[in-house]
Design an enzyme around this catalytic site. Sequence first.
Site: not given
Length: 327
Positions: A176, A190, A194
């Site tokens: 992550s 993004y 994650k």
Amino acid sequence: MAIVNLFYISLLLLLLLPLFLLFLLSIIIRPRPVQIPIKKRHVFITGGSSGIGLALAHQAASEGARISILSRSIDKLEEAKNAIRLSTGIDVAIFAADVRDFEAVQRAVDEAGPIDVLIVNQGVFVAQELEEQKLDEVRFIIDVNLMGSFNMIKATLPGMKRSRKDRGPGSISLMSSQAGQVGIYGYTAYSASKFGLRGLAEALQQEVIGDNIHVSLVFPPDTKTPGLVEENKRKPQLTSIIAASSSAMTADEVAKKALDGIKSGSFIIPCNSEGILLSMATAGLSPQRSYLMAFVEVVAAGILRFAALCFQWNLYGSIEKSRMQKN
Ligand SMILES: NC(=O)C1=CN([C@@H]2O[C@H](COP(=O)(O)OP(=O)(O)OC[C@H]3O[C@@H](n4cnc5c(N)ncnc54)[C@H](OP(=O)(O)O)[C@@H]3O)[C@@H](O)[C@H]2O)C=CC1
Ligand SMILES: CCCCCCCCCCCCCCCC(=O)[C@@H](N)CO
């Protein structure tokens, strides 16, 4: 006399309380602690041709694991293979595939043979305000980081489950980012990708615990890799400012933390000291296999929430300052 006695009794209780909490936590923590050996075991690393993945491949190879790496570019894979052979004398198996292509991933996994430790590390990152960012790029980030991880795990799980009995505990870890613990300006796509990995990991751990498979999530800060150099070419200034509140690391340092965390069966793996704070502040309903860490999380919860609010105060201060400079 009575007052003195009362004083000693309260002192004793005050001392016993934490001990009792420690004892209680040591009994209730689930899943139970586990060690994952990597020596002589098959470690499969996606995105293993560059940056953190390459550093992981180097380190795991030098610890005596059998390594497979997967990524898209065959040239970068060959280069990585040569570099690892040069520094460790070990030959790694390479597989050229795009994690977005399930059939290609399945072929690679079948060819590689049963996997003991899967490290899903591939990732792409393009920081930009959502208003600026094209939807195609959002989709690309989600596809590679999140759907690509599903593809890898789906392709790996059946073989990993089948071969568990005679091969010891299995491990699936996901790369992550600290931007997967707290949303960061410029990282809508993004961070979403994650954060998604966390939901995947928490749910998956419950499904595979009965098969002696253990899930980990790694949360690095900015890490000096070819990917970061590329990202920095076009990154909103605010993204850089906020990310700088967590000290940057080298790929080797992150790989070391990640590998140690995987071997000790940690569910959450922070990489630097800010990361430890961040992980405790966002512990939430995640499993915790260490009763000592669980103890610290319980005791520090209130003050960490306060620290988190101070962080947000600071963060919104930076946003306001940057808006004022623009106008
Ligand atoms: N560097 C940083 O600051 C941080 C990175 N991370 C995370 O760590 C991971 C690794 O990052 P980093 O080492 O910096 O990245 P790099 O860009 O240096 O390396 C990325 C690796 O992933 C591979 N890859 C990319 N897309 C695909 C795909 N579609 N299919 C298969 N392989 C792919 C690349 O090879 P190829 O292009 O040939 O496919 C390469 O091997 C990522 O998940 C990233 O989000 C987390 C926090 C901070
Ligand atoms: C309780 C108080 C906690 C205080 C510390 C909080 C620090 C948060 C900083 C977040 C940094 C995010 C970096 C993302 C890096 C990354 O993933 C990109 N380089 C893309 O790869």
